[in-house]
Design a protein around this motif. Structure first.
Motif, PDB file in Angstrom:
ATOM      1  N   ALA A   6       4.051 -65.555  85.569  1.00  0.00           N
ATOM      2  CA  ALA A   6       3.858 -66.994  85.364  1.00  0.00           C
ATOM      3  C   ALA A   6       3.457 -67.673  86.672  1.00  0.00           C
ATOM      4  O   ALA A   6       2.596 -68.552  86.687  1.00  0.00           O
ATOM      5  CB  ALA A   6       5.129 -67.623  84.802  1.00  0.00           C
ATOM      6  N   ALA A   7       4.072 -67.229  87.786  1.00  0.00           N
ATOM      7  CA  ALA A   7       3.732 -67.815  89.089  1.00  0.00           C
ATOM      8  C   ALA A   7       2.262 -67.556  89.410  1.00  0.00           C
ATOM      9  O   ALA A   7       1.547 -68.448  89.865  1.00  0.00           O
ATOM     10  CB  ALA A   7       4.618 -67.221  90.183  1.00  0.00           C
ATOM     11  N   ASP A  20      -0.013 -66.939  87.217  1.00  0.00           N
ATOM     12  CA  ASP A  20      -0.822 -67.632  86.208  1.00  0.00           C
ATOM     13  C   ASP A  20      -0.935 -69.130  86.500  1.00  0.00           C
ATOM     14  O   ASP A  20      -1.626 -69.848  85.782  1.00  0.00           O
ATOM     15  CB  ASP A  20      -0.222 -67.426  84.811  1.00  0.00           C
ATOM     16  CG  ASP A  20      -0.715 -66.132  84.172  1.00  0.00           C
ATOM     17  OD1 ASP A  20      -1.689 -65.562  84.688  1.00  0.00           O
ATOM     18  OD2 ASP A  20      -0.130 -65.702  83.170  1.00  0.00           O
ATOM     19  N   GLY A  21      -0.208 -69.585  87.511  1.00  0.00           N
ATOM     20  CA  GLY A  21      -0.380 -70.972  87.917  1.00  0.00           C
ATOM     21  C   GLY A  21       0.653 -71.933  87.347  1.00  0.00           C
ATOM     22  O   GLY A  21       0.454 -73.145  87.392  1.00  0.00           O
ATOM     23  N   ALA A  22       1.758 -71.410  86.806  1.00  0.00           N
ATOM     24  CA  ALA A  22       2.775 -72.298  86.244  1.00  0.00           C
ATOM     25  C   ALA A  22       3.769 -72.698  87.335  1.00  0.00           C
ATOM     26  O   ALA A  22       4.275 -71.846  88.049  1.00  0.00           O
ATOM     27  CB  ALA A  22       3.506 -71.593  85.105  1.00  0.00           C
ATOM     28  N   ARG A  34       7.002 -75.957  84.214  1.00  0.00           N
ATOM     29  CA  ARG A  34       6.234 -75.332  83.138  1.00  0.00           C
ATOM     30  C   ARG A  34       6.695 -73.898  82.899  1.00  0.00           C
ATOM     31  O   ARG A  34       6.647 -73.400  81.777  1.00  0.00           O
ATOM     32  CB  ARG A  34       4.743 -75.362  83.466  1.00  0.00           C
ATOM     33  CG  ARG A  34       4.178 -76.776  83.350  1.00  0.00           C
ATOM     34  CD  ARG A  34       2.729 -76.797  83.743  1.00  0.00           C
ATOM     35  NE  ARG A  34       1.904 -77.284  82.649  1.00  0.00           N
ATOM     36  CZ  ARG A  34       0.587 -77.442  82.746  1.00  0.00           C
ATOM     37  NH1 ARG A  34      -0.037 -77.117  83.833  1.00  0.00           N
ATOM     38  NH2 ARG A  34      -0.101 -77.899  81.734  1.00  0.00           N
TER      39      ARG A  34
END
Lengths: 365, 305
Positions: free
Chosen positions: B204-205, B207-209, B213
Motif C-alpha cells: 500500500a505504501a 501504491d501511494g496510499a 487511506r
C-alpha cells in the motif's frame, strides 16, 4: 524509466552492520539481478531502493535525485513481493486499480489501463476474481499487473518465482524476460537462484555478507569470476576447487594430494605460491592418452549430457560431458581439464590470479 | 459355509464401522451433557416458565397462563423503561467501546515504548472483579469526596450528580462499563491487526496510499471478521450489564439506570414473580438475537473474504 545509483550504502541495526559500503549502478532499461545466498543483504538492498528500509549511511539516487528521505509512495517505484501481497478483499481489477485510485487518476483512465494490462498478462477473464480464487501463477501475474499498470520508473522484484513449482517457474521466467524486452523498463530483481540470474539478467550483482562480490554481465561472471565465492556461486554444477601450489617451471599446478594439473596463464610472480585451482565440471574432457586416471563414483546420464562424480587422487570432482559415457560407477576413466578455461585463485585472499580472456574461451568453442 | 463366512464378514464390517463411528460422539458426550445441563436447560426452563404462573410464597408453578406474563410486563412502565435503557446501553457501549478499542489496538500495534504496560493495564481492568470495580467507581463518583467532582471543581466546572442525576446516571454506569470492558474488543482487534501481513502495508505504501487511506482501504476491510466478533461480544456484554447497576444505583433514580437484566432480577427476587421475570429474560434474549443478526447482516463481507 530511470537509472538507480547505489553509492556506498551501509545498514546497521545497532552495532550489527549488515551492509557495508555497497555501491552499484543500475542502468536505464536494464534488467539487473541481485543474487546471493540467504542473508547476504540482497533483499534489504532492494527494500532500501523501495524506501521500506532506512539507510544508515550512503546514498541511493534515482535519476540523479537522492531519495534517502523520500517516502516510498513518492519514489514512483513498483514492487512485486515474494508472496505477492495482493489485497485479499479486492478482486483482481481493484487490486490492479488501487495504486491509480490512490493517485486520483480519473475512473475511465483507470479502467482503460487495467483492461490494457490485463490483456498483456492474459488476465482479462479473471478481473472479477478474488486472490484466493486464483492459482499461484495467476496471482503472480496479478502482482506483476499491479506493478505494470502504474508505469513506474523502476520495477522491483523480490524473489517473485520462489513460491511457484519448477515448471511454472521456467515459464514465468521467460514471460518476465519477454515482458521486460517489450516494456524496456528498469528492473531490479532479487533471487537466490543463480540459474534465474544467469538466464534473465543483463547485469548480475553477486552479494555476500552485505558486500558486493562482483557485478557484471552473466557470461562475464561465468568466465572471469573475481574470487572463489563468485566462481562457486555462478554456474551449475558448481566449480571444483583443489588446493595446492603453482609450479611454473613444469607448467603444472601441484595439488595437496600430488596431482599435477595444467596451468592457465598466470604471471610469473606467482611461481611457488599457494593457490586454489578451479575447474568447472563442463571443462573436463575425456583424454585417453594424457588424461589423469579417475575412478567414477556416480554416473548420472541425463540424455543430453552426463554428469560424473569421480575420484581424482584425494579429491572428488564433478565432471560434465556433452557426450554419453560408457563408464559405470567404479570404473576408471582418463580425464584432463582444458587448461585455458581453468582458474587460479590466491589461497590467502581467494581472489583470482590467473589471466582469462574471452578470446581464449572463444577459441575453444 | 460361504454364506456363514459372508454374514460373519458382514457383521465384522458393521462392528468395524461402529468402532470407527462411535468414539467421536462418545468423546464429546461429557461436554454436550455439561452444556445441556448448565447452558441450554436454564434457557429452555426460562422460556417454559414465561408461560406459567407461580405461587408467590413457595415459587411452585400453579398452571399455564399463555401470554399473561408478557401482557403483565408490557403494560408495566418499569419494563418499558428497562427495555429502552437496555437499547441505550447497547448503543452507548458499542458507540464508545468499538472505536476506542480500535484506536487503542492500532496504537498498541505500533509497539511504542510502554505499550506492554498499557496493554497490561487495559486487560487488568477486564480481569478485575465487577463488584470491586463498581465499588471503586462508586468512590470516584462520590458527590462529595469523589475524584471526578474534585477534578471538575479544580478546573472550575460545575460538579455533577453522577449517580443520582436523571440523565447522568445511565451515562455514568455506561462509562464505568466502557472502562471495564474495552479490553475485550481491543484484544480481538489486536489479534486481527497482527494477522494482517506486513507486506500488504508495504504494498500500500508503494501504491501511494497515505496512513489514513491505508487504514481505510487495507486495515479496516481486513479487520471485518474481528469487527463482527467484537460487535457480537460487546452487544452481549452491554445487554448483560448488571453488577454496576446493582451496586451503584439499584436501578435508580426512578428506574433511569434499570435495564432488562436488572428488571428481571428484581421481578424474580424482590417481587417473587418468576413467570414475569422469565418473560422479561426472554425479551432480553430476543433483543440480543435481533441485534446480532442485524449486525452480521450489516457487516457481511464481499464473497472474496
Amino acid at each position: 524509466m530511470a537509472t538507480v545509483e547505489i553509492d556506498k550504502v551501509s545498514k546497521a541495526y545497532g552495532a550489527v552492520e549488515i551492509m557495508r559500503g555497497v555501491s552499484a549502478r543500475i542502468e536505464n532499461g536494464q534488467f539487473t539481478i541481485l543474487v546471493g545466498p540467504s542473508g547476504c543483504g540482497k533483499s534489504t538492498l532492494l527494500r532500501m531502493i523501495a524506501g521500506l528500509e532506512t539507510i544508515t549511511d550512503g546514498e541511493i539516487r534515482i535519476d540523479g535525485e537522492v531519495v534517502n528521505d523520500v517516502a516510498p509512495k513518492d519514489r514512483d517505484i513498483a514492487m512485486v513481493f515474494q508472496n505477492y501481497a495482493l489485497y485479499p478483499h479486492m478482486n483482481v481489477a481493484d487490486n490492479m486499480a488501487f495504486s491509480l485510485k490512490m493517485r486520483d487518476v480519473p475512473r475511465p483512465e483507470i479502467d482503460r489501463r487495467v483492461r490494457e494490462v490485463a490483456g498483456i498478462l492474459d488476465l482479462s477473464g479473471l478481473l472479477d476474481r478474488y486472490p484466493r480464487q486464483l492459482s499461484g501463477g495467476q496471482r503472480q501475474r496479478v502482482a506483476m499487473g499491479r506493478a505494470i499498470v502504474r508505469d513506474p520508473q523502476v520495477f522491483l522484484f523480490d524473489e517473485p518465482l520462489s513460491n511457484l513449482d519448477a515448471k511454472l517457474r521456467v515459464h514465468m521466467r521467460a514471460e518476465i524476460k519477454e515482458l521486460h524486452q517489450r516494456m524496456k523498463a528498469t528492473v531490479v530483481y532479487v533471487t537466490h537462484d543463480q540459474i534465474e540470474a544467469m538466464t534473465m539478467a543483463d547485469k548480475i550483482i553477486v552479494m555476500q555478507d552485505g558486500r558486493v562480490e562482483q557485478a557484471g554481465a552473466p557470461l562475464e561472471l561465468y568466465d572471469q569470476p573475481r574470487n572463489t565465492f563468485v566462481a562457486g556461486f555462478i554456474g551449475s554444477p558448481a566449480m571444483n576447487f583443489l588446493e595446492g601450489e603453482i609450479d611454473l617451471g613444469s607448467g603444472r599446478f601441484v595439488s595437496g594430494g600430488g596431482l599435477r594439473l595444467p596451468l592457465p596463464p598466470v604471471s610469473s610472480e606467482w611461481d611457488g605460491a599457494r593457490a586454489i585451482y578451479g575447474v568447472r565440471p563442463e571443462h573436463f574432457r575425456i583424454d585417453e592418452e594424457n588424461g589423469l586416471e579417475a575412478e567414477t563414483v556416480v554416473v548420472e546420464p541425463t540424455g543430453s549430457e552426463t554428469l560424473v562424480m569421480a575420484r581424482l587422487g584425494d579429491h572428488e570432482v564433478a565432471c560434465l560431458f556433452r557426450s554419453r559415457i560408457a563408464a559405470r560407477a567404479g570404473q576408471t576413466i582418463r580425464i584432463s581439464p582444458v587448461a585455458e578455461l581453468t582458474h587460479l585463485f590466491d589461497a590467502r585472499t581467494t581472489a583470482r590470479i590467473s589471466v582469462n580472456s574471452s578470446e581464449i574461451r572463444d577459441k575453444h568453442l | 459355509m460361504p454364506t456363514a463366512i459372508r454374514t460373519s464378514r458382514k457383521r465384522n464390517g458393521r462392528m468395524a464401522r461402529l468402532a470407527e463411528v462411535l468414539p467421536g460422539p462418545a468423546m464429546i458426550l461429557p461436554a454436550v451433557v455439561a452444556l445441556g445441563i448448565f447452558q441450554f436447560l436454564p434457557l429452555v426452563v426460562a422460556v417454559v416458565n414465561s408461560f406459567r404462573s407461580f405461587n408467590p410464597f413457595n415459587q411452585s408453578p400453579t398452571g399455564w397462563v399463555g401470554l399473561a406474563n408478557y401482557d403483565e410486563i408490557f403494560s408495566d412502565p418499569g419494563f418499558q423503561l428497562a427495555f429502552v435503557n437496555t437499547i441505550a446501553y447497547i448503543v452507548i457501549m458499542l458507540a464508545a467501546t468499538i472505536p476506542l478499542a480500535l484506536f487503542l489496538a492500532v496504537l498498541l500495534d505500533q509497539r511504542l515504548p510502554g505499550s506492554t504496560f498499557a496493554r497490561g493495564a487495559i486487560v487488568a481492568a477486564l480481569a478485575a472483579s465487577e463488584a470491586v470495580s463498581a465499588l471503586i467507581w462508586n468512590q470516584l463518583y462520590d458527590p462529595r469526596g469523589g475524584m471526578f467532582n474534585a477534578i471538575l471543581a479544580a478546573v472550575g466546572l460545575p460538579e455533577q450528580p453522577f449517580l443520582i442525576g436523571d440523565t447522568q446516571s445511565l451515562l455514568s454506569i455506561a462509562a464505568m462499563s466502557v472502562w471495564k470492558d474495552v479490553g475485550l474488543p481491543m484484544l480481538i482487534f489486536l489479534a486481527g491487526l497482527q494477522a494482517i501481513p506486513r507486506e500488504l502495508y508495504e504494498a500500500a505504501a508503494l501504491d501511494g496510499a497515505g496512513p489514513w487511506r491505508t487504514f481505510r482501504n487495507v486495515t479496516l476491510p481486513l479487520l471485518r471478521p474481528s469487527l463482527v466478533v467484537a460487535l457480537f461480544m460487546m452487544t452481549i456484554t452491554a445487554t448483560r450489564i448488571f453488577t454496576p447497576i446493582l451496586i451503584l444505583t439499584q436501578g435508580g433514580p426512578n428506574g433511569a439506570t434499570s435495564n432488562l437484566a436488572y428488571y428481571s432480577y428484581r421481578l424474580n427476587f424482590e417481587f417473587m414473580a418468576p413467570g414475569a421475570a422469565s418473560a422479561s429474560v426472554v425479551c432480553m434474549l430476543l433483543v440480543i438475537v435481533v441485534i446480532t443478526i442485524a449486525q452480521t447482516w450489516l457487516a457481511r463481507g464481499p464473497k472474496g473474504v
